[in-house]
Write an enzyme that holds these catalytic residues in place. Sequence first.
Site, short mmCIF file in Angstrom:
data_model
loop_
_atom_site.label_atom_id
_atom_site.label_comp_id
_atom_site.label_asym_id
_atom_site.label_seq_id
_atom_site.Cartn_x
_atom_site.Cartn_y
_atom_site.Cartn_z
N TYR A 80 0.88 -1.17 0.00
CA TYR A 80 0.00 0.00 0.00
C TYR A 80 0.92 1.22 0.00
CZ TYR A 80 -4.18 2.57 1.64
OH TYR A 80 -5.23 3.44 1.78
N ARG A 87 -6.89 10.54 -10.26
CA ARG A 87 -6.22 11.23 -9.13
C ARG A 87 -5.68 10.14 -8.21
NH1 ARG A 87 -6.08 10.52 -4.58
NH2 ARG A 87 -7.75 11.41 -3.40
N LYS A 100 -6.03 -1.93 -2.29
CA LYS A 100 -7.09 -1.71 -1.29
C LYS A 100 -7.80 -3.03 -0.99
CE LYS A 100 -7.44 2.86 -0.62
NZ LYS A 100 -7.94 3.75 0.40
N GLU A 153 -12.87 5.14 -5.70
CA GLU A 153 -11.52 5.37 -5.19
C GLU A 153 -10.70 6.22 -6.16
OE1 GLU A 153 -10.32 4.17 -2.27
OE2 GLU A 153 -8.42 5.16 -2.67
N ASP A 154 -10.06 7.25 -5.63
CA ASP A 154 -9.10 8.05 -6.39
C ASP A 154 -9.67 8.60 -7.71
OD1 ASP A 154 -7.40 7.76 -4.31
OD2 ASP A 154 -5.81 6.72 -5.39
N ASP A 175 -14.05 6.39 -0.44
CA ASP A 175 -13.12 6.27 0.68
C ASP A 175 -12.31 7.55 0.90
OD1 ASP A 175 -11.95 4.79 2.74
OD2 ASP A 175 -10.17 4.54 1.50
N ASP A 176 -11.94 8.23 -0.18
CA ASP A 176 -11.14 9.46 -0.02
C ASP A 176 -11.94 10.50 0.74
OD1 ASP A 176 -8.90 8.61 -1.72
OD2 ASP A 176 -10.43 8.60 -3.28
N ASN A 195 -0.34 11.57 0.45
CA ASN A 195 0.39 10.37 0.05
C ASN A 195 0.89 10.50 -1.37
OD1 ASN A 195 -0.09 8.91 2.45
ND2 ASN A 195 -2.16 8.47 1.77
P1 NAD Z 1 -7.56 17.22 -4.58
O1 NAD Z 1 -6.69 17.39 -5.76
O2 NAD Z 1 -9.03 17.15 -4.74
O3 NAD Z 1 -7.28 18.42 -3.55
C1 NAD Z 1 -6.06 19.03 -3.35
C2 NAD Z 1 -6.34 20.37 -2.71
O4 NAD Z 1 -5.11 20.93 -2.30
C3 NAD Z 1 -7.01 21.39 -3.62
O5 NAD Z 1 -8.01 22.08 -2.91
C4 NAD Z 1 -5.88 22.34 -3.98
O6 NAD Z 1 -6.33 23.65 -4.23
C5 NAD Z 1 -5.06 22.29 -2.71
N1 NAD Z 1 -3.68 22.68 -2.90
C6 NAD Z 1 -2.81 22.27 -3.85
N2 NAD Z 1 -1.62 22.88 -3.68
C7 NAD Z 1 -1.75 23.68 -2.60
C8 NAD Z 1 -0.88 24.58 -1.94
N3 NAD Z 1 0.37 24.76 -2.36
N4 NAD Z 1 -1.36 25.25 -0.87
C9 NAD Z 1 -2.62 25.08 -0.45
N5 NAD Z 1 -3.50 24.24 -1.04
C10 NAD Z 1 -3.06 23.55 -2.10
O7 NAD Z 1 -7.03 15.95 -3.83
P2 NAD Z 1 -7.70 15.14 -2.63
O8 NAD Z 1 -8.51 14.03 -3.17
O9 NAD Z 1 -8.38 16.04 -1.68
O10 NAD Z 1 -6.38 14.50 -1.97
C11 NAD Z 1 -5.36 15.33 -1.49
C12 NAD Z 1 -4.26 14.51 -0.86
O11 NAD Z 1 -4.79 13.82 0.26
C13 NAD Z 1 -3.62 13.45 -1.76
O12 NAD Z 1 -2.21 13.53 -1.66
C14 NAD Z 1 -4.06 12.14 -1.16
O13 NAD Z 1 -3.05 11.15 -1.24
C15 NAD Z 1 -4.27 12.53 0.28
N6 NAD Z 1 -5.21 11.61 0.93
C16 NAD Z 1 -4.75 10.94 2.03
C17 NAD Z 1 -5.58 10.04 2.66
C18 NAD Z 1 -5.13 9.31 3.88
O14 NAD Z 1 -5.78 8.34 4.30
N7 NAD Z 1 -4.05 9.71 4.50
C19 NAD Z 1 -6.85 9.80 2.16
C20 NAD Z 1 -7.30 10.53 1.05
C21 NAD Z 1 -6.45 11.43 0.44
#
Ligand code: NAD
Length: 537
Positions: A94, A147, A165, A236-237, A259-260, A398
Amino acid sequence: MEKIPTGFDVLHNPKLNKGSAFTEAERNQYGLKGLLPAGSVSQQIQIQRVLENIHRKAYDIERYIFLFALQGRNERLFYRLLIDHIDELMPIIYTPTVGQACQQFAHIFREPRGFYITPDDRGHIHDILSNWPEKDVRMIVITDGQRILGLGDLGANGMGIPIGKLVLYTTGAGIHPDQCLPVMLDVGTSNQTLRDDPLYLGVKQDRLTGAAYNELIEEFVTTVQNLFPKALIQFEDFLTPNAYSLLNTYRKRVLCFNDDIQGTAAMVLAGIYSAIRITGERFSDLRILFLGAGSAATGMADLIKSALCNTGINTDDASQRLWLVDHKGLIVKSRTDLSDHKRHYAQEHGEMSFTETIRSFKPHILIGATGVKDTFTEEAIRAMSEIQKHPVIFALSNPSSHSECTAQQAYEWTDGRAIFASGSPSEAVNYKNQIFHPGQGNNAYVFPGVGLGAISCEASLITDEMFLAASAALAEMVTREDLNKGTIFPPLKNIRGISLKIACAVANNAYENNIAKTPRPENLEQAIRELMYDPTY
Ligand code: NAD
């Protein structure tokens, strides 16, 4: 009468194969004499051998390839190994390694796994999905690869995510591997590097969008309901606008979740419940700042808002405690570029930078979900540490290479006072001779149990209340000892026990709300435990 497989048909069938662990009696029974070395060993000795091989490899991506080759040879050994060594091996199957595996998917491809749907399959999805060999599918993870983690559009290479997953659904919650179906909705990619790669295995055209895209998904969902009526679909993603649009289209109609948006939120809420056991704040007094306002961040904000409202706060007050900053700055009412999921959190305020927002809003908790490395700057974290005695900092993006900051930075810039968690695992940190064990804030704590709970009672829908119940169950598993080590999540090696508790909470909620189709068992926990796949031989 069905023919009992023998000889190579047994050895080459990953569901039947036990390799060197076949006993003398089994070797006689299945015609294996002479096809194996004489020594017969236990499954635990086989695990020892597998681990030796894993440790010999120089790169995690090689370990990933090796592990999935094992799944293709001996499924029970693969799962026994993962269950017994989840701490060590989760980062391989993962995040973070799965990110690299997706990027290189076409280059490390060995044997097909999962199910692929392309735009050309429109009108024929029922026929092709009937090719899937298993008939009692209960758990589906589908992505369109647009994504993948924080890595962007990886097209059909994104298949590594549903595969990974579902391995966690089996490892972490005991959902039988035969009941799991990874799906890649390969609608093309806008990633030109992939399209130029002669080894790329996906559809080499622009992404399908609009009505044609929605119709393809609708056909898939309807077909699943016909062929696998008990299946739960996990989206997912997907790119954020699609993620929300799919969730809103199907959440009231179909057994599904994203899940996200939802799983991540439940994990974060549990982390918050644990963190305030250290800081002593009241949940209803918290101010929380999100960096990033995509599906992950707004999903968290939505669930936290529900939890705040359950304490008696009204929706408007709750929204004012949850501020979001995206790449353009603070989400405020004067902005004209806000999509629906962000607009609920638009504050009556002038535009501000991230650090200005920290100083003005004075959050107790800072949560990063940007997908962008180093966005938690030293200035920002130091500002948090001036405001709070124990600033709570979650850098959730991530894989690790995209994390907002490292554990080391969080402890250094707060002089060891941060309560920190990261999306991918972090090493223990020695700061001024104190050892911190940062927790992994990952939705892997939540989705396996939610899936198990929902399918155990044949829930008709997945509701937000179930995620609130899952959060509470996860938080209850965190001991004082965990908190003393600086960890706000329970040890991952207990994932099966955690998933069982979450599954009970979810199923219980389904029974209370009359959305479960099976009769309530007398002993719910025991009934769910009995459903869990045991790969031991
Ligand atoms: P997304 O692309 O929908 O959202 C990203 C957000 O970040 C957007 O609102 C964008 O405007 C903002 N952003 C980008 N650059 C920025 C900066 N320099 N300053 C401020 N804001 C900024 O993506 P998402 O689906 O929301 O996922 C985001 C991240 O969260 C991914 O890296 C994903 O791996 C991670 N994530 C982690 C988990 C977990 O379990 N830890 C779960 C889901 C998502």
